[in-house]
Design an enzyme around this catalytic site. Structure first.
Site, mmCIF file in Angstrom:
data_model
loop_
_atom_site.group_PDB
_atom_site.id
_atom_site.type_symbol
_atom_site.label_atom_id
_atom_site.label_comp_id
_atom_site.label_asym_id
_atom_site.label_seq_id
_atom_site.Cartn_x
_atom_site.Cartn_y
_atom_site.Cartn_z
ATOM 1 N N SER A 269 2.886 3.281 -7.106
ATOM 2 C CA SER A 269 3.408 2.048 -6.515
ATOM 3 C C SER A 269 3.477 0.935 -7.549
ATOM 4 O O SER A 269 2.487 0.633 -8.206
ATOM 5 C CB SER A 269 2.525 1.604 -5.344
ATOM 6 O OG SER A 269 2.548 2.557 -4.311
ATOM 7 N N GLU A 341 1.449 -4.243 -8.979
ATOM 8 C CA GLU A 341 0.204 -3.501 -8.953
ATOM 9 C C GLU A 341 -0.040 -2.863 -10.316
ATOM 10 O O GLU A 341 -1.179 -2.742 -10.753
ATOM 11 C CB GLU A 341 0.267 -2.399 -7.882
ATOM 12 C CG GLU A 341 -0.996 -1.567 -7.782
ATOM 13 C CD GLU A 341 -0.972 -0.635 -6.596
ATOM 14 O OE1 GLU A 341 -1.356 0.534 -6.773
ATOM 15 O OE2 GLU A 341 -0.579 -1.061 -5.502
#
Length: 345
Positions: A269, A341
Site C-alpha cells: 500500500s 505509507e
C-alpha cells in the site's frame, strides 16, 4: 562536508560490522528501484549498531535504517551516506508464558487454549519467520501477518496493519536504540535496559518499555519519525491448535495473492488508510479513475488502486509522479489529503 572514510577506519577491524562500498539499493528493495549507497553497513548486534551510529553522528554522516526494504522507495540518485541494514540482528525465542488467571476462562477455552506465551523476535528477523515460528509452536495471534513481507523491526516501526489487525494489538514490550539526548516515548513501566555506549554527547543507549495498544495511534507507531531504531519486540500469543493456525495463515496468504500483492515488484500500500475518509484509499483512487495510469515504467496497479507497481524499468521519479497525481486528484475531488505509507528515501 562529512567523511565516510572516517567511519570506515573506525570499524574496519570490527568483525561484527560488515562494511560495503557502492552497494546497489534496488536489489535490496521490493520495488527493485533505487541508485547506490555510498556505504552499506551490517552490524550483528546492538552494541556494534550503537557504536556505528555514534561514529556516524560524530563524523556528521547521514544514515538510513533499512530493514527488509519492502516499504521504501530509494531515489534514483542513491543514498550519499550510510545505509544501515538490520538483517544481521537475528533471533526468535519463547521468553515467557502466561497462564490464564481464571479457571473458568481456562475451562471455556479448552486445554489447548488455557494459556498465553510471549515470543521475542529480533528486528532483523523476517515477519514470515516469526509467523512460521509461532505456527510450529502452536501459538496463535499472528496469522493475519502471514505473507507480509519485511522485517519485525519494520513492522513495529510502521505499526503494520493486516486484515484489521495492527502490530500494536499483539506487540507488548519493545526494545529500541536511541540517542541519549532524545526524550523517550510515552509508555508505562519504561526502563533503561543497558548502556550500549559511553554516556557522553552523541552516545546511544538501549531502552525498553511495555506498551499497550492505547499507546499507539491508528496506523502509527511511537517510533515512526523519531530516529529510534527498533532492536526487538515481544509478542503475546495464545496457545492453539497447530492445524487450525496453519490453515488460517494459509488463507490470509491466499487472499494476498488474490489481491495481486505478489504480481509485480511493489511496496504494498502506497498510502495510509484514513478512517476519517470513510472508505479505503484504494477505493478512493479507484473512484478517481486512476487505476492502470502509467508514468514511465511505473503503474497504478489495475488490480488495486493503492498499489503502484514497477511494470518494467520504473524509476523513482516515475513512482513519485504517480504519487503526486493521486494526492492532487484526491484533494481536488474529495478534499482528502492522502498520506504516504511508504518511506521516500
Amino acid at each position: 562536508m562529512y567523511n565516510i572514510t572516517q567511519v570506515v577506519e573506525s570499524f574496519k577491524q570490527n568483525a561484527k560490522i560488515g562494511l560495503f562500498f557502492d552497494q546497489d539499493l534496488a536489489s535490496r528493495t521490493s520495488f527493485k528501484i533505487g541508485g547506490r549507497a555510498a556505504l552499506l553497513a551490517e552490524p550483528q548486534d546492538s552494541d556494534s549498531l550503537a557504536e556505528l551510529l555514534k561514529s556516524a553522528q560524530a563524523a556528521g554522516v547521514p544514515h538510513f535504517i533499512l530493514g527488509g526494504g519492502t516499504n521504501v522507495l530509494f531515489d534514483d540518485s542513491g543514498y550519499d551516506g550510510i545505509v544501515v541494514s538490520t538483517k544481521k540482528l537475528c533471533g526468535i525465542e519463547i521468553v515467557g508464558k502466561q497462564q490464564t488467571e481464571s479457571p473458568t476462562q481456562a475451562q471455556d477455552d479448552g486445554a489447548e487454549n488455557s494459556g498465553k506465551a510471549i515470543i521475542r523476535a529480533a528486528a532483523g528477523e523476517s515477519v514470515a519467520a516469526l509467523v512460521s515460528f509461532a505456527e510450529r509452536e502452536g501459538l496463535s495471534g499472528l496469522e493475519e501477518f502471514a505473507g507480509l513481507p519485511g522485517t519485525v523491526g519494520g513492522a513495529v516501526y510502521m505499526n503494520a496493519r493486516c486484515f484489521e489487525k495492527e502490530i500494536s494489538n499483539v506487540a507488548a514490550k519493545i526494545t529500541w536504540l536511541e540517542s541519549a539526548s532524545q526524550d523517550s516515548p510515552n509508555a508505562q513501566d519504561e526502563s533503561q535496559a543497558q548502556d550500549c555506549a559511553a554516556a557522553s554527547a552523541g552516545a546511544f543507549i538501549v531502552k525498553s518499555a511495555v506498551f499497550s495498544p492505547s499507546d499507539w495511534a491508528y496506523k502509527k507507531s511511537p517510533f515512526t519519525g523519531t530516529g529510534r531504531v527498533v532492536l526487538s519486540a515481544e509478542f503475546v500469543v495464545q496457545k492453539g491448535d497447530k492445524a487450525s493456525i496453519a490453515q488460517k495463515g494459509a488463507a490470509f496468504i491466499q487472499e494476498r495473492k488474490n489481491k495481486g500483492h505478489y504480481k509485480a515488484p511493489c511496496a504494498g500500500s502506497v498510502f495510509k488508510n484514513n478512517r476519517a475518509f470513510g472508505r479505503p484509499t484504494g477505493k478512493i483512487i479507484d473512484e478517481l479513475g486512476l487505476k492502470g495510469e502509467r508514468r514511465g515504467g511505473a503503474q497504478i496497479a489495475p488490480f488495486h488502486g493503492n498499489i503502484i507497481i514497477n511494470a518494467g524499468g520504473a524509476s523513482s521519479a516515475d513512482v513519485r509522479a504517480l504519487i503526486d497525481l493521486c494526492k492532487s486528484a484526491a484533494l481536488e475531488k474529495f478534499g482528502f489529503k492522502l498520506e504516504e505509507e511508504i518511506v521516500l528515501a
